[in-house]
Structure formats: structure tokens, C-alpha cells
Design a protein around this motif. Structure first.
Motif, mmCIF file in Angstrom:
data_model
loop_
_atom_site.group_PDB
_atom_site.id
_atom_site.type_symbol
_atom_site.label_atom_id
_atom_site.label_comp_id
_atom_site.label_asym_id
_atom_site.label_seq_id
_atom_site.Cartn_x
_atom_site.Cartn_y
_atom_site.Cartn_z
ATOM 1 N N GLU A 116 -48.305 -92.755 2.770
ATOM 2 C CA GLU A 116 -49.048 -91.631 2.221
ATOM 3 C C GLU A 116 -48.121 -90.659 1.491
ATOM 4 O O GLU A 116 -48.469 -90.139 0.423
ATOM 5 C CB GLU A 116 -49.800 -90.903 3.351
ATOM 6 C CG GLU A 116 -51.008 -91.683 3.871
ATOM 7 C CD GLU A 116 -51.605 -91.052 5.110
ATOM 8 O OE1 GLU A 116 -51.092 -90.001 5.543
ATOM 9 O OE2 GLU A 116 -52.587 -91.610 5.641
ATOM 10 N N GLN A 120 -48.350 -89.914 -2.397
ATOM 11 C CA GLN A 120 -48.509 -88.537 -2.878
ATOM 12 C C GLN A 120 -47.454 -88.212 -3.932
ATOM 13 O O GLN A 120 -47.740 -87.569 -4.942
ATOM 14 C CB GLN A 120 -48.393 -87.561 -1.701
ATOM 15 C CG GLN A 120 -49.100 -86.240 -1.927
ATOM 16 C CD GLN A 120 -49.319 -85.493 -0.628
ATOM 17 O OE1 GLN A 120 -48.803 -85.888 0.405
ATOM 18 N NE2 GLN A 120 -50.077 -84.429 -0.678
ATOM 19 N N ASN A 143 -56.179 -86.496 1.818
ATOM 20 C CA ASN A 143 -56.323 -87.947 1.930
ATOM 21 C C ASN A 143 -57.777 -88.286 2.245
ATOM 22 O O ASN A 143 -58.281 -87.942 3.317
ATOM 23 C CB ASN A 143 -55.411 -88.482 3.033
ATOM 24 C CG ASN A 143 -53.942 -88.329 2.693
ATOM 25 O OD1 ASN A 143 -53.497 -88.787 1.655
ATOM 26 N ND2 ASN A 143 -53.197 -87.663 3.564
ATOM 27 N N LYS A 146 -57.155 -94.318 3.507
ATOM 28 C CA LYS A 146 -55.784 -94.814 3.581
ATOM 29 C C LYS A 146 -55.127 -94.910 2.213
ATOM 30 O O LYS A 146 -53.922 -94.664 2.071
ATOM 31 C CB LYS A 146 -55.787 -96.197 4.259
ATOM 32 C CG LYS A 146 -54.396 -96.798 4.438
ATOM 33 C CD LYS A 146 -54.486 -98.146 5.113
ATOM 34 C CE LYS A 146 -53.106 -98.776 5.273
ATOM 35 N NZ LYS A 146 -53.164 -100.100 5.918
ATOM 36 N N VAL A 149 -56.360 -90.419 -2.543
ATOM 37 C CA VAL A 149 -55.971 -89.022 -2.403
ATOM 38 C C VAL A 149 -56.727 -88.197 -3.442
ATOM 39 O O VAL A 149 -56.836 -88.600 -4.603
ATOM 40 C CB VAL A 149 -54.450 -88.831 -2.603
ATOM 41 C CG1 VAL A 149 -54.067 -87.361 -2.429
ATOM 42 C CG2 VAL A 149 -53.672 -89.703 -1.632
ATOM 43 N N ARG A 168 -56.597 -93.520 -6.483
ATOM 44 C CA ARG A 168 -56.656 -94.608 -5.485
ATOM 45 C C ARG A 168 -55.583 -95.631 -5.839
ATOM 46 O O ARG A 168 -55.585 -96.187 -6.939
ATOM 47 C CB ARG A 168 -58.026 -95.254 -5.467
ATOM 48 C CG ARG A 168 -58.139 -96.397 -4.454
ATOM 49 C CD ARG A 168 -59.559 -96.905 -4.310
ATOM 50 N NE ARG A 168 -59.649 -98.026 -3.394
ATOM 51 C CZ ARG A 168 -59.652 -97.936 -2.078
ATOM 52 N NH1 ARG A 168 -59.566 -96.741 -1.518
ATOM 53 N NH2 ARG A 168 -59.728 -98.999 -1.304
#
Length: 441
Positions: A116, A120, A143, A146, A149, A168
Motif C-alpha cells: 500500500e 501510494q 484505501n 487492497k 486508492v 487502481r
């Protein structure tokens, strides 16, 4: 085909392969394999001082493998991190408090958090204006799942704007939808990128951007041309911008842009040449320059790795030869028992890289005789090898590090000859009717 070697491949023992058990093996299967090898390598069974010393070392290695795999906690750590993971600090606190499932769950959680953060960093939209001092920027990220974002961004200053986007990113695709309201630029953006799962990390992408400035359609592709270089090209078609070609080269941490403006008008011929031209040039360069260069570099690197691994290979060879000497007496008894009931006799077995008739001079270097080690694994007229590299089996070693290997077996069952060849990590179960040699043919 030659493959690059990792340090892990050279240093780590495969405990599952050593015991010749499945990765899903039960405690009973582990115990049976352990007892079998203990009977073979127990130091007290050998009077010769040299053989006794070799047997003691192999016995300790088998015992170490069984200790790790028979304990649920250490086995879970080994399955996730490998042999080196057992040497990491901190497990002495976790081992006794957590089940294998909890250890895997903790590992997966840490992996998700790292993914993540990486996602990001990679997908956070960046907006800049050249020649104008940027103002205060605020970014909120959430989020959604999974791989997805959502972002909300405000910018205050000479160019104030509000941007919202959803990104995504998965293993095979990257999708972005964005909407910006601002002065003087407001636009809507949709972009998609497909990631091919090949060695060259090929990516094909396209986007549509529309706003007060006009509409732009962009499509292109990028591909890895060497270990540290990525080459990409994109065609931009828009109103009123016209047609342009953008070539990008990423080399290590540096990026080079080569923008080529073709025309201010939407001419089909310009679009055609902007699309076809780079493809023709790339495939010509790839065939005549890049491919031969990469092949030479790969062979050179592999040769260096082989030289650096020569000491380790020599040690593995000596260990395998020692194991074969320890097996001789057990193999003699197994053959006598199998012959008495016309069972399974390994006539000949070879392991390594098999070459064609024109290269027979190098065949001895590429292939080793593993007849004795395989016969030693025969039990009740059956031989079962699991899905693991055969190089980890007792009496085996890797004769051609970094190259594809096969196991070829010629065996006799019920007085009839059989033959089979399998890939290095392919499971094998003999005897089988399909392996029978057709003597009539």
C-alpha cells in the motif's frame, strides 16, 4: 536456457528436497523420511574413520532439516522466509506464541502495508506548473480496497484547483479516473495501462483527457531493454495540439525525453508514421543490436556467477560423492531384495543438462550419474520423487548451475526395460506402464 543465479539458490539447503517429501507433508511422512535417512547415515553403522566422519555430517544435516520441519512454528517461518529466516532476530518471541496460520497472517499483513505504501508513492497524482511558484497543497488519501486508492487534493495559490481521483493498481493493470476543477485548467481524465507478465515487463497504455484546453488522446507502450533501462514511446493526438511523438528512456535513476512535434493538424498520415515508425525502428534495433547484446551480457554474467560459485559447487560435489559411498551397502541390499521379486532396478540414471550429438564432448561435464542415489530411494518396488529440484536429494548436486536440467532414468521392472525423462522440479513416480520401452519397435 541459462538463468541468473540468486545468492539464495547457492546458499540455502532445501529441507523438503533433502528429505524427499512434499511441501504439504504430514508429520508421519516427515518422520518416515527422517527415520529412513537416519538408518542410512547413522555414524555407528560405519567403521571406516573417513566414512564415519562423512556420515556424521550428513546425519546432522538430516537431523537439522527434520527439527525445522517437524516443529509447526519453525516450519511456518521456513516456508515463508527460507533458511535465512530462521536466523533472523526476534522469532524467539513469536515462535511459541503464534500458530503457523498467525505467522503467515502477520507476514501477509506486513506485505500488504508495504504494498500500500508503494502503491501510494507510485500512484499519487502530481500536478505542477512551470515558471509559477506553487502554492499550498493538501492531499487526502483513502484505501478503498487492497488495490484501489482514492485521492482528494486542494491547491491554493496563483493556480488554485481541486482534484479528485481513483487509482487502481493490480499485477496486470493500472487504471486511473481523475477530475480537476480549477483556474485556469479544468479537465477529466481516464487512463488504462495493461502489464504483460513477460520478462521484458511490456506495458501498453492509453488515455483520454478533455477540458477547457481541448481534447487529447494518447497511446503508447514501454518495454525493458536491459536490466536498468526502459524504453517507451507515446503518440499524442489532440485538438488543437495536433500530432506529436514522445520517446522516453529511463536509465537507472535518470529519465530522458525526446518530444517530436509532427503537425498542428490531425493528419492520418502523421498518425500512421508516428505509430508505425517507432515500432519498425524498435524491432530492427531489438533484433540486430539489443538482443545480441543482452545475450552476450547474460552469458558473461552467468559465467561470472559460475566462477564465484565454483567453490560451493565443488563442495556440493564432494558431499554428493560422500553420500554415494555411504549408500553402497544399503543399495546392495535393496538390489538383492528387488531382484528376488523381479522388482524395480535402476539400470542407469543421469541428471543435468542433456546436449545433442554434436556436443558430446561436453556431456560429461553437464551430466552426472545418479544411479546409486535413486536406487537407494527405492522402497517396495516404487520410487517417488516430489516436486522439488533434484539437486537437493542425497547423492545429487547441480552439475550445471543456472541452466535447465533434466533427470533421465532407465530402469527394469518385472524383467522389462523402462525409460523416462522429467524436468528438474517435476514430480516422478515409477514404475509406470507408459515408461515401458517397446522392444518390437
Amino acid at each position: 536456457m541459462a538463468t541468473a543465479l540468486s545468492e539464495e539458490e547457492l546458499d540455502n539447503e532445501d529441507y523438503y528436497s533433502l528429505l524427499n517429501v512434499r511441501r504439504e507433508a504430514s508429520s508421519e511422512e516427515l518422520k518416515a523420511a527422517y527415520r529412513r535417512l537416519c538408518m542410512l547415515y547413522h555414524p555407528d553403522k560405519h567403521r571406516d574413520p573417513e566414512l564415519k566422519s562423512q556420515a556424521e555430517r550428513l546425519f546432522n544435516l538430516v537431523h537439522q532439516a527434520y527439527e525445522v520441519l517437524s516443529d509447526p512454528q519453525t516450519r511456518a517461518i521456513y516456508d515463508i522466509y527460507g533458511k535465512r529466516g530462521l536466523e533472523m532476530e526476534g522469532w524467539e518471541v513469536v515462535e511459541r506464541r503464534r500458530t503457523p496460520a498467525e505467522i503467515r497472517e502477520e507476514f501477509e499483513r506486513l506485505q500488504r502495508e508495504r504494498e500500500e505504501r508503494r502503491l501510494q508513492q507510485r500512484t499519487n497524482p502530481k500536478f505542477s506548473s512551470r515558471g509559477i511558484r506553487p502554492g499550498l497543497t493538501t492531499v487526502l488519501a483513502r484505501n478503498l480496497d487492497k488495490n484501489t486508492v482514492g485521492y482528494l487534493q486542494w491547491r491554493w495559490g496563483i493556480q488554485s484547483a481541486m482534484n479528485t481521483s481513483i487509482v487502481r493498481d493490480t499485477k496486470t493493470s493500472h487504471f486511473t479516473v481523475a477530475l480537476q476543477l480549477g483556474i485556469p485548467h479544468s479537465f477529466a481524465l481516464i487512463s488504462y495501462q495493461h502489464k504483460f507478465q513477460d520478462d521484458d515487463q511490456t506495458r501498453v497504455k492509453g488515455s483520454l483527457k478533455a477540458g477547457f484546453f481541448g481534447t487529447v488522446v494518447e497511446y503508447g507502450a514501454e518495454r525493458k531493454i536491459s536490466r536498468h533501462s526502459v524504453l517507451g514511446a507515446a503518440v499524442s493526438v489532440g485538438v488543437p495540439q495536433g500530432v506529436s511523438l514522445k520517446v522516453k528512456l529511463n536509465r537507472a535513476s535518470q529519465t530522458y525525453f525526446f518530444p517530436i512535434h509532427l503537425t498542428d493538424q490531425l493528419l492520418p498520415s502523421a498518425m500512421f508514421y508516428a505509430t508505425v515508425g517507432p515500432l519498425v525502428v524498435y524491432f530492427a534495433m531489438h533484433r540486430l543490436i539489443i538482443k545480441p547484446y543482452l545475450r552476450a551480457q547474460k552469458e558473461k554474467e552467468l559465467e561470472k556467477q559460475r566462477e564465484s560459485a565454483a567453490t560451493d559447487v565443488l563442495q556440493k560435489k564432494q558431499e554428493a560423492e560422500s553420500a554415494v559411498r555411504l549408500m553402497q551397502e544399503s543399495v546392495r541390499r535393496i538390489i538383492e531384495a528387488e531382484e528376488s521379486r523381479m522388482g524395480l532396478i535402476i539400470v542407469n540414471a543421469w541428471y543435468g543438462k542433456f546436449v545433442n550429438d554434436k556436443s558430446r564432448k561436453s556431456e560429461k561435464v553437464k551430466v552426472i550419474d545418479v544411479t546409486v542415489p535413486l536406487q537407494c530411494l527405492v522402497k517396495d518396488s516404487k520410487l517417488i520423487l516430489t516436486e522439488a529440484s533434484k539437486a537437493g536429494l542425497p547423492g545429487f548436486y547441480d552439475p550445471c548451475v543456472g541452466e535447465e536440467k533434466n533427470l533421465k532414468v532407465l530402469y527394469q521392472f518385472r524383467g522389462v526395460l523402462h525409460q523416462v525423462m522429467v524436468l528438474d522440479s517435476e514430480a516422478l513416480r515409477i514404475p509406470k506402464q507408459s515408461h515401458r520401452i517397446d522392444t518390437d519397435g
